[in-house]
Design a protein around this motif. Structure first.
Motif: not given
Length: 93
Positions: A27-38
């Protein structure tokens, strides 16, 4: 010509890629994880890559983008840049 749009998260290790995929599946937000980790500049835009056609990305990327189901997170996909989680957001034949 087939055109697709996709978003991705680029990281250095397969282990982190798998960890992030699990978070998204829970359920984590893809876009938020991208901003944080990519590590790709597109991470600041939630991993959005915009529209592109076959041959405009590396072959490993193309193979997934032009065959995977839309709106389903794929990966890890290894390229010379690292490990990607990919989500095809649209594709027209």
């Amino acid at each position: 010509m087939t055109v697709a749009s996709a978003r991705h998260i680029l990281v250095e290790s397969e282990a982190l890629c798998l960890e992030l995929k699990t978070e998204i599946e829970q359920g984590a937000d893809f876009a938020e994880l991208a901003k944080k980790h990519s590590s790709c500049p597109s991470g600041q835009d939630g991993g959005e890559l915009g529209e592109f056609g076959p041959g405009m990305m590396v072959p490993e990327f193309d193979k997934v983008v032009f065959s995977a189901p839309v709106n389903t997170v794929q990966g890890p996909v290894q390229t010379q840049f690292g490990y990607h989680l990919l989500e095809v957001t649209s594709r027209t034949e």
